[in-house]
Design a protein around this motif. Structure first.
Motif, PDB file in Angstrom:
ATOM      1  N   LYS A 367       0.836  -1.198   0.000  1.00  0.00           N
ATOM      2  CA  LYS A 367       0.000   0.000   0.000  1.00  0.00           C
ATOM      3  C   LYS A 367       0.875   1.254   0.000  1.00  0.00           C
ATOM      4  O   LYS A 367       1.983   1.247   0.536  1.00  0.00           O
ATOM      5  N   PRO A 368       0.385   2.329  -0.600  1.00  0.00           N
ATOM      6  CA  PRO A 368       1.159   3.584  -0.555  1.00  0.00           C
ATOM      7  C   PRO A 368       1.257   4.111   0.872  1.00  0.00           C
ATOM      8  O   PRO A 368       0.277   4.093   1.616  1.00  0.00           O
ATOM      9  N   MET A 369       2.441   4.566   1.246  1.00  0.00           N
ATOM     10  CA  MET A 369       2.647   5.075   2.598  1.00  0.00           C
ATOM     11  C   MET A 369       3.823   6.036   2.584  1.00  0.00           C
ATOM     12  O   MET A 369       4.873   5.734   2.011  1.00  0.00           O
ATOM     13  N   VAL A 370       3.663   7.189   3.192  1.00  0.00           N
ATOM     14  CA  VAL A 370       4.731   8.178   3.294  1.00  0.00           C
ATOM     15  C   VAL A 370       5.033   8.427   4.768  1.00  0.00           C
ATOM     16  O   VAL A 370       4.324   7.948   5.660  1.00  0.00           O
ATOM     17  N   LEU A 371       6.111   9.168   5.028  1.00  0.00           N
ATOM     18  CA  LEU A 371       6.529   9.414   6.402  1.00  0.00           C
ATOM     19  C   LEU A 371       5.431  10.080   7.222  1.00  0.00           C
ATOM     20  O   LEU A 371       5.248   9.773   8.406  1.00  0.00           O
ATOM     21  N   ASN A 372       4.690  10.960   6.579  1.00  0.00           N
ATOM     22  CA  ASN A 372       3.657  11.691   7.303  1.00  0.00           C
ATOM     23  C   ASN A 372       2.547  10.760   7.791  1.00  0.00           C
ATOM     24  O   ASN A 372       1.943  11.005   8.842  1.00  0.00           O
ATOM     25  N   ASP A 373       2.265   9.692   7.045  1.00  0.00           N
ATOM     26  CA  ASP A 373       1.230   8.741   7.460  1.00  0.00           C
ATOM     27  C   ASP A 373       1.584   8.097   8.801  1.00  0.00           C
ATOM     28  O   ASP A 373       0.735   7.964   9.690  1.00  0.00           O
ATOM     29  N   PHE A 406       9.349   0.129   3.011  1.00  0.00           N
ATOM     30  CA  PHE A 406       7.891   0.062   3.088  1.00  0.00           C
ATOM     31  C   PHE A 406       7.218   1.390   2.757  1.00  0.00           C
ATOM     32  O   PHE A 406       5.992   1.474   2.743  1.00  0.00           O
ATOM     33  N   PHE A 407       8.013   2.434   2.509  1.00  0.00           N
ATOM     34  CA  PHE A 407       7.441   3.730   2.134  1.00  0.00           C
ATOM     35  C   PHE A 407       7.483   3.883   0.616  1.00  0.00           C
ATOM     36  O   PHE A 407       8.505   3.600  -0.015  1.00  0.00           O
ATOM     37  N   SER A 408       6.384   4.332   0.043  1.00  0.00           N
ATOM     38  CA  SER A 408       6.320   4.552  -1.402  1.00  0.00           C
ATOM     39  C   SER A 408       5.275   5.620  -1.701  1.00  0.00           C
ATOM     40  O   SER A 408       4.387   5.895  -0.889  1.00  0.00           O
ATOM     41  N   SER A 409       5.397   6.201  -2.882  1.00  0.00           N
ATOM     42  CA  SER A 409       4.501   7.294  -3.271  1.00  0.00           C
ATOM     43  C   SER A 409       3.123   6.764  -3.670  1.00  0.00           C
ATOM     44  O   SER A 409       2.930   5.570  -3.892  1.00  0.00           O
ATOM     45  N   SER A 420       0.541   1.908  -4.629  1.00  0.00           N
ATOM     46  CA  SER A 420       1.908   2.322  -4.329  1.00  0.00           C
ATOM     47  C   SER A 420       2.818   2.079  -5.524  1.00  0.00           C
ATOM     48  O   SER A 420       2.584   1.185  -6.350  1.00  0.00           O
ATOM     49  N   SER A 421       3.885   2.875  -5.609  1.00  0.00           N
ATOM     50  CA  SER A 421       4.850   2.719  -6.681  1.00  0.00           C
ATOM     51  C   SER A 421       5.577   1.379  -6.579  1.00  0.00           C
ATOM     52  O   SER A 421       5.943   0.783  -7.594  1.00  0.00           O
ATOM     53  N   THR A 422       5.768   0.873  -5.355  1.00  0.00           N
ATOM     54  CA  THR A 422       6.419  -0.424  -5.170  1.00  0.00           C
ATOM     55  C   THR A 422       5.587  -1.537  -5.778  1.00  0.00           C
ATOM     56  O   THR A 422       6.116  -2.451  -6.423  1.00  0.00           O
ATOM     57  N   ALA A 423       4.268  -1.478  -5.583  1.00  0.00           N
ATOM     58  CA  ALA A 423       3.386  -2.493  -6.157  1.00  0.00           C
ATOM     59  C   ALA A 423       3.402  -2.433  -7.677  1.00  0.00           C
ATOM     60  O   ALA A 423       3.396  -3.469  -8.353  1.00  0.00           O
TER      61      ALA A 423
END
Length: 490
Positions: A367-373, A406-409, A420-423
């Motif tokens: 899933k998309p996740m950034v530091l702020n999340d 585990f962080f992606s845009s 997410s960009s990783t997916a």
């Protein structure tokens, strides 16, 4: 301007020693933390370590603001002892700097080649060979200056002119040709190609070192000397036309070039195994994902009460100040360490909670996740999340990953969701691995296939992700496929 006194109210954050220490510990990896703890134990007599008997665990199903720091099962470490009948000399790796060898006669008549595995650096390995080479005094000075200017990959980082200028005070009337002659000699040290000034020169030296009767050696040298740009861009069609080689012949030449080592220093520098010690572990227990700290990240430190009680006794003022100062430092260190572990566990738990789909189904479900999340969920600043996820690793059933992995845009999907960009990278890699090699998928085709799955991605984004994965374009993959088929037929 008239001078005067004015009162002004304000707030300012002061970086106290305690805060600085807490930030420092937060950024350390497990290996660095072990060293820091050992240094504190050695320098502070009021700090002592108790025997460790467990790991700190927390379930990913729990709320991240309420963490249970209960004790869990001790992780067992297994080690294998050497057989008792083995002679220690047989287990000893004889490197260049070994002061003891099983047989000095074994070096007689041998080249100055690399003997076995080495635990020394590339510079030590080259100096060892330099000392066995019949250099004059001036040549030894030049060779030493050259070796000092070689980086970890094996490349010369200083020009011959600069080396000549640096040695003018030590060697009278030093000519540039003398430096270049010594450089040529060092470039044929082990590993071959070391001290090269470019990748092109490095590969050429390795080819020239091969026997002249080596198949396709001359053609490979021609490509490296005249068509390095085409080789770097993987423009095999133009390369075949320029060299007038057939596809099968070009495939043989490229196969020879691929056997060369573009970073010769890695053969020495990477001979030592480098280990990653996970900071946290994730495992599934009773249907829930549980996060636990590495035992070395959570040592049981305490105050030595015997020394601390001396403050109340009849001692001198200087001794009392010494004990009180170290007592305060010990309390700060223990508190900072507890804060680090609590933060690391809290952030890791949050990551596992948000990325449970990854642990269940793999990177395609990331899933998309950034530091702020994460910062919002654990009520911390983004900079703190960045520090605690840098150089920290998580051991999972799918492998060991850095927490930053585990962080992606975010990328929008057709139904209004996010991906997410990783997916997307995982999907691109999966599509290309399953493609028909004679008809590779273009970036436009991949974008259309993703759109059919409800993921809208621009062609240029597909191209960028493909390049990040190190995958050639469809035309290059098609050319490589033809070359491989031609090579197999021959």
């Amino acid at each position: 301007m008239k001078q005067g006194l004015h009162l002004k109210m304000g707030q300012q954050l002061s970086m106290t020693p305690q805060l600085q220490q807490a930030i420092k510990l937060l950024q350390l990896s497990t290996l660095d933390l072990q060293q820091e703890i050992q240094n504190a134990l050695d320098s502070n007599p009021l700090l002592e370590q108790e025997e460790h008997n467990g790991t700190q665990e927390v379930s990913a199903e729990q709320d991240s603001s309420q963490i249970d720091t209960s004790e869990a099962m001790t992780q067992k470490e297994f080690s294998e002892d050497l057989p008792a009948e083995n002679n220690w000399e047989e287990s000893y790796n004889q490197g260049p700097n070994s002061s003891t060898t099983s047989s000095n006669a074994s070096y007689e008549g041998d080249d100055n080649g690399y003997q076995g595995e080495s635990s020394t650096s590339l510079q030590d390995h080259l100096i060892w060979q330099m000392q066995l080479t019949p250099f004059s005094e001036n040549d030894l000075l030049i060779a030493t200056a050259i070796i000092d200017s070689i980086d970890e990959s094996g490349y010369l980082t200083t020009s011959c002119e600069a080396i000549q200028e640096s040695l003018e005070t030590e060697i009278d009337d030093l000519e540039l040709d003398e430096v270049q002659v010594v450089l040529k000699r060092i470039q044929h040290f082990d590993p071959i190609g070391v001290a090269a000034r470019s990748t092109q020169e490095c590969l050429q030296i390795q080819l020239q070192h091969l026997p002249e009767q080596t198949l396709w050696r001359h053609e490979a040298l021609t490509i490296l000397s005249k068509h390095m740009d085409l080789l770097g861009n993987r423009d095999y069609r133009t390369l075949a036309r320029k060299t007038k080689l057939k596809e099968a012949e070009l495939a043989e030449v490229l196969q020879l070039i691929q056997t060369l080592e573009p970073r010769p220093g890695n053969q020495i520098e990477n001979s030592q195994a480098q280990y990653i010690v996970p900071d946290v572990y994730v495992k599934k227990i009773s249907g829930q994902w549980v996060v636990s700290l590495h035992p070395d990240s959570d040592p049981k430190l305490s105050i030595n009460q015997q020394y601390a009680s001396l403050c109340k006794g009849n001692i001198s003022k200087s001794d009392s100040q010494f004990i009180k100062g170290h007592l305060q430092e010990a309390k700060w260190f223990i508190k900072s360490l507890e804060s680090r572990n609590e933060t690391l566990l809290k952030v890791s738990n949050c990551i596992v909670h948000q990325q449970q789909a990854f642990f269940e189904y793999g990177e395609e479900a990331m899933k998309p996740m950034v530091l702020n999340d994460v910062a919002l969920e654990v009520d911390m600043h983004e900079s703190t999340i960045s520090r605690v996820t840098t150089q920290k690793f998580m051991h999972t059933a799918r492998g060991i990953f850095e927490l930053k992995y585990f962080f992606s845009s975010h990328l929008a999907t057709e139904n209004g969701g996010e991906c997410s960009s990783t997916a997307i990278k995982a999907l691109i890699k999966k599509m290309i691995s399953a493609e028909v090699t004679s008809k590779p998928l273009s970036d436009n085709k991949i974008a259309l296939l993703l759109e059919q799955q409800g993921i809208k991605v621009a062609r240029r984004t597909i191209s960028k992700y493909r390049e990040l994965l190190g995958i050639p374009s469809s035309s290059q993959r098609k050319m490589l496929s033809k070359l491989e088929r031609k090579s197999k037929k021959c």
